[in-house]
Design a protein around this motif. Structure first.
Motif, PDB file in Angstrom:
ATOM      1  N   ARG A   1       0.811  -1.219   0.000  1.00 28.15           N
ATOM      2  CA  ARG A   1       0.000   0.000   0.000  1.00 28.15           C
ATOM      3  C   ARG A   1       0.842   1.267   0.000  1.00 28.15           C
ATOM      4  NH1 ARG A   1      -5.328  -1.697   0.929  1.00 28.15           N
ATOM      5  NH2 ARG A   1      -5.477  -3.613   2.131  1.00 28.15           N
TER       6      ARG A   1
ATOM      7  N   GLU B   1      -7.959   1.040  -3.853  1.00 32.42           N
ATOM      8  CA  GLU B   1      -6.758   0.239  -4.087  1.00 32.42           C
ATOM      9  C   GLU B   1      -6.799  -0.365  -5.470  1.00 32.42           C
ATOM     10  OE1 GLU B   1      -6.257  -3.200  -1.613  1.00 32.42           O
ATOM     11  OE2 GLU B   1      -8.285  -3.908  -1.967  1.00 32.42           O
TER      12      GLU B   1
ATOM     13  N   GLY C   1      -2.533  -7.882   3.233  1.00 36.99           N
ATOM     14  CA  GLY C   1      -3.950  -7.849   3.616  1.00 36.99           C
ATOM     15  C   GLY C   1      -4.850  -8.164   2.430  1.00 36.99           C
TER      16      GLY C   1
END
Ligand code: ATP
Ligand code: MG
Ligand code: MG
Length: 384
Positions: free
Chosen positions: A93, A259, A138
């Protein structure tokens, strides 16, 4: 032609199934056992990963969290598409946020945290409602924590104290009150051709995708154009080849990127039944240097589709197949809590008809495992 996919889950399986129709053979790397397997039976195939790399015309990934040594070996062959840099952006990220800044693409306000002592400052800067995301590994809402009010901060700091944040920083985001979640799935070919599917509207429950509807309801030309512009800037900015999924939050007229997934995506499964070319086929076409297939709806502009995930259960009844336009895709996995077991695609000639079909579908499914279905089918059935 031949493709090697890193990851041996349902996405590799669906690439295999669509590839088979074109005479394209797909094998998968099980990254847990470092072996080459058949994407459907998961039976181990002869030969090493290095031999499978030689065998393949193109290498690709079905998930972004491929161990870096394997990715490096794949990249060194010169056949990995999308390339390692793009896969790592989807896996991390921090890199993702850096890319979004570099390309000037709106996203959620955030801070990078490498020490829990920085969290009070996040509350100062971003407010007391925060969503805290591990920068790596994640998915489906795992590796996330939420702060709802400042008083919970000490407890949260304690909870996060055991993590090595120097190694894997946190991305702390402001908790947004967005209107809804959308995604844009599209593909870029080796020669730079870009094609996108209609926007999908996604319903999440406890951080996990439950239902997608495409095209998104109330989507107009301006919204679609904005999403396409973001998509094109991203794929060109990364020199990306293959299918890319862009998750978006809609706030009024504004689209923020949540994302990226450098691969085929759950919110694109509806394309199997609802689009002229599925995302799986288009991904194979892209990485193999073939031309892309049409991304429009089967059935014309008014046609609509839904995808319903089967999560954590196998108690659906096959009698659901009696509803016209309903297709079941089963992944063949053993049942586990919150595990994606399969999905159901539904096509219809209007939102109203889609809502009615989903209502009928609910009759074959347990309410506990499909919490979004009653309200969503009602909402769609009321669209005139
Ligand atoms: P995926 O399975 O899509 O990869 P993930 O675990 O990588 O999921 P995200 O997509 O970042 O996680 O977040 C999961 C869900 O949590 C989102 O789809 C959205 O519903 C919610 N969410 C994430 N970020 C925010 C935010 N900043 N504000 C409000 N809700 C958020
Ligand atoms: Mg994710
Ligand atoms: Mg997500």
């Amino acid at each position: 032609m031949q493709v090697l996919v890193y990851g041996a889950g349902q996405l590799a399986q669906m690439m295999y199934l669509d590839g088979a129709a074109l005479g394209i053979d797909v094998r998968a790397v099980d990254v847990n056992s470092n072996t080459v397997v058949h994407p459907v039976s998961k039976a181990r195939l002869d030969g090493t990963i290095a031999q499978a790399i030689d065998w393949a015309d193109a290498l690709t990934v079905e998930f972004e969290h491929v161990p870096e040594d394997l990715l490096e070996q794949a990249e060194a062959s010169g056949k990995l598409l999308p390339g390692m840099a793009s896969v790592l952006i989807g896996a991390d990220r921090v890199r993702e946020k850096q890319l979004l800044s570099r390309l000037d693409i709106p996203n959620c306000p955030y801070q990078i945290v490498t020490n829990v002592d920085q969290l009070p400052d996040c509350v100062q800067q971003l407010g007391e409602r925060l969503i805290i995301k591990a920068s790596r590994d994640g998915y489906d809402g795992y590796g996330q924590w939420r702060l709802n009010k400042a008083e919970e901060l000490p407890q949260l700091q304690q909870q996060l104290a055991g993590l090595d944040l120097e190694k894997v920083p946190l991305v702390v985001e402001k908790m947004l009150n967005f209107d809804r979640e959308l995604s844009l799935i599209g593909a870029r070919s080796r020669n730079g051709e870009v094609m996108v599917y209609p926007l999908a509207e996604n319903l999440h429950h406890q951080g996990q995708l439950h239902v997608s509807v495409a095209p998104a309801t109330a989507s107009n030309e301006a919204l679609t154009a904005r999403a396409q512009e973001i998509f094109t800037r991203l794929v060109e900015g990364m020199d990306y080849v293959g299918v890319l999924a862009v998750e978006l939050f809609q706030c009024g007229e504004t689209l923020l990127v949540n994302e990226l997934a450098p691969r085929v995506h759950n919110s694109g499964h509806w394309t199997q039944a609802g689009a002229h070319t599925s995302q799986f086929e288009n991904h194979l076409r892209a990485v193999l240097g073939l031309s892309l297939g049409a991304t429009g709806n089967i059935g014309g502009d008014a046609a609509v589709s839904a995808m319903v995930n089967i999560i954590g259960c196998d108690d659906h009844q096959l009698a659901l197949l009696s509803i016209p336009g309903v297709h079941l895709n089963w992944y063949g996995k053993s049942v586990r809590h919150k595990r994606k077991m399969g999905h159901i695609n539904v096509t219809a000639e209007s939102y109203q008809a889609l809502g009615n079909k989903l209502q009928r579908l609910s009759g074959y499914l347990s309410t506990t495992h499909f919490p979004c279905l009653p309200d969503e089918s009602q909402r769609l059935a009321n669209i005139r």
